[in-house]
Design a protein around this motif. Structure first.
Motif, PDB file in Angstrom:
ATOM      1  N   GLN A 161       0.803  -1.224   0.000  1.00 60.84           N
ATOM      2  CA  GLN A 161       0.000   0.000   0.000  1.00 60.84           C
ATOM      3  C   GLN A 161       0.838   1.277   0.000  1.00 60.84           C
ATOM      4  O   GLN A 161       0.529   2.217  -0.744  1.00 60.84           O
ATOM      5  CB  GLN A 161      -0.962  -0.008   1.190  1.00 60.84           C
ATOM      6  CG  GLN A 161      -2.131   0.969   1.061  1.00 60.84           C
ATOM      7  CD  GLN A 161      -3.049   0.598  -0.089  1.00 60.84           C
ATOM      8  OE1 GLN A 161      -3.401  -0.558  -0.265  1.00 60.84           O
ATOM      9  NE2 GLN A 161      -3.433   1.577  -0.882  1.00 60.84           N
ATOM     10  N   THR A 206       1.872   2.735  -3.308  1.00 62.59           N
ATOM     11  CA  THR A 206       0.866   3.320  -4.195  1.00 62.59           C
ATOM     12  C   THR A 206       0.557   4.765  -3.825  1.00 62.59           C
ATOM     13  O   THR A 206      -0.259   5.405  -4.499  1.00 62.59           O
ATOM     14  CB  THR A 206      -0.436   2.505  -4.146  1.00 62.59           C
ATOM     15  OG1 THR A 206      -1.007   2.578  -2.816  1.00 62.59           O
ATOM     16  CG2 THR A 206      -0.171   1.041  -4.481  1.00 62.59           C
ATOM     17  N   ARG A 223       3.549   2.946  -9.809  1.00 63.59           N
ATOM     18  CA  ARG A 223       2.503   3.034  -8.780  1.00 63.59           C
ATOM     19  C   ARG A 223       1.173   2.459  -9.273  1.00 63.59           C
ATOM     20  O   ARG A 223       0.519   1.700  -8.563  1.00 63.59           O
ATOM     21  CB  ARG A 223       2.335   4.495  -8.352  1.00 63.59           C
ATOM     22  CG  ARG A 223       1.260   4.724  -7.302  1.00 63.59           C
ATOM     23  CD  ARG A 223       1.345   6.144  -6.781  1.00 63.59           C
ATOM     24  NE  ARG A 223       1.190   7.122  -7.852  1.00 63.59           N
ATOM     25  CZ  ARG A 223       0.001   7.568  -8.278  1.00 63.59           C
ATOM     26  NH1 ARG A 223      -1.106   7.113  -7.727  1.00 63.59           N
ATOM     27  NH2 ARG A 223      -0.075   8.466  -9.247  1.00 63.59           N
ATOM     28  N   LEU A 224       0.771   2.809 -10.485  1.00 62.14           N
ATOM     29  CA  LEU A 224      -0.496   2.313 -11.022  1.00 62.14           C
ATOM     30  C   LEU A 224      -0.450   0.807 -11.247  1.00 62.14           C
ATOM     31  O   LEU A 224      -1.448   0.104 -11.027  1.00 62.14           O
ATOM     32  CB  LEU A 224      -0.839   3.034 -12.328  1.00 62.14           C
ATOM     33  CG  LEU A 224      -1.130   4.531 -12.200  1.00 62.14           C
ATOM     34  CD1 LEU A 224      -1.425   5.139 -13.570  1.00 62.14           C
ATOM     35  CD2 LEU A 224      -2.294   4.777 -11.249  1.00 62.14           C
ATOM     36  N   ILE A 245       1.251  -1.333  -9.457  1.00 59.47           N
ATOM     37  CA  ILE A 245       1.137  -1.957  -8.149  1.00 59.47           C
ATOM     38  C   ILE A 245      -0.316  -1.945  -7.677  1.00 59.47           C
ATOM     39  O   ILE A 245      -0.815  -2.927  -7.104  1.00 59.47           O
ATOM     40  CB  ILE A 245       2.040  -1.240  -7.128  1.00 59.47           C
ATOM     41  CG1 ILE A 245       3.514  -1.445  -7.498  1.00 59.47           C
ATOM     42  CG2 ILE A 245       1.789  -1.763  -5.714  1.00 59.47           C
ATOM     43  CD1 ILE A 245       4.482  -0.666  -6.641  1.00 59.47           C
ATOM     44  N   GLN A 246      -1.031  -0.842  -7.944  1.00 60.09           N
ATOM     45  CA  GLN A 246      -2.446  -0.786  -7.596  1.00 60.09           C
ATOM     46  C   GLN A 246      -3.243  -1.858  -8.335  1.00 60.09           C
ATOM     47  O   GLN A 246      -4.138  -2.499  -7.764  1.00 60.09           O
ATOM     48  CB  GLN A 246      -3.008   0.598  -7.921  1.00 60.09           C
ATOM     49  CG  GLN A 246      -2.506   1.705  -7.004  1.00 60.09           C
ATOM     50  CD  GLN A 246      -3.025   3.068  -7.410  1.00 60.09           C
ATOM     51  OE1 GLN A 246      -3.326   3.305  -8.571  1.00 60.09           O
ATOM     52  NE2 GLN A 246      -3.131   3.972  -6.448  1.00 60.09           N
TER      53      GLN A 246
END
Length: 220
Positions: A145, A148, A157-158, A160-161
């Motif tokens: 978390q 992100t 980051r996207l 990983i989301q």
């Protein structure tokens, strides 16, 4: 932010014990309720609660809260030094171990489902394995978390989301599978279904092996 709000509320409730008690109880409830969302939010409300306690004890001063801020900063600096020099574990390594645990738990659940459907192990605890998978999912999402957060300035980051969403969806589908098996007559299914689940279990094992051997039944 917590210090600023705490000072304002402490001055507003000064001399009113019932108002201070309401703020204390409200801060405790909201802070711990939102702990799973953000540790920072909990600290925000804990700071407000501490200021109210100081006020009730008639020792509240703005300087005392600033001292708390300084002590927190010193503690954070010590934590950074320990993290860099004494226990240098990277987020990537911890995430890899947590991901391996997750896929290990997924494999165990799917493998137990196959064993139950083909009659090899009619007493397999699918519910317990599903809860274990949920625990691994929670651990993995808690580790990923922070990566992100927009402040992390990570290019992936996207991605990983999206991975977190896929891990969550996969765990949910696995729980539904365990629930569906319980409703099957005599807990039996066709060979094609069993073979498909066995293939998924093998895929989960292969994904786990990509991260190297870990004791996925334990804590990463």
């Amino acid at each position: 932010a917590g210090l600023g709000v705490a000072i304002v509320l402490a001055e507003a409730t000064a001399g009113n014990g019932w108002a201070a008690l309401a703020v204390i109880l409200g801060s405790m409830f909201v802070g711990f309720y939102l702990l799973q969302i953000s540790y920072a939010i909990m600290i925000f409300f804990i700071t407000i609660m501490v200021a109210q306690l100081y006020s009730v004890l008639h020792v509240f001063t703005s300087g005392l809260l600033l001292l708390r801020l300084e002590e927190t900063g010193i503690g954070g600096a010590i934590g950074i030094v320990i993290g860099l020099l004494v226990l240098p574990l990277s987020t990537r390594d911890i995430a890899r171990a947590a991901r391996s645990n997750y896929f290990g738990g997924l494999h165990d659940l799917l493998d137990a489902a196959c064993s139950q459907l083909d009659g090899e192990d009619a007493d397999a605890d699918l519910d317990g394995l599903a809860r274990g998978l949920d625990s691994h999912l929670h651990q993995l999402t808690q580790i990923l978390q922070p990566l992100t957060n927009p402040l992390a300035l990570r290019a992936d980051r996207l991605r990983i989301q999206e991975r977190i969403a896929l891990f969550t969806l996969l765990a949910s589908a696995s729980r539904q599978l365990a629930s569906s098996i319980r409703r099957l007559p005599h807990r039996r299914a066709g060979d094609a279904v069993v073979e498909a689940i066995r293939t998924l279990a093998a895929a989960a094992q292969a994904l786990r092996d990509l991260d190297g051997p870990t004791e996925h039944a334990g804590t990463a």
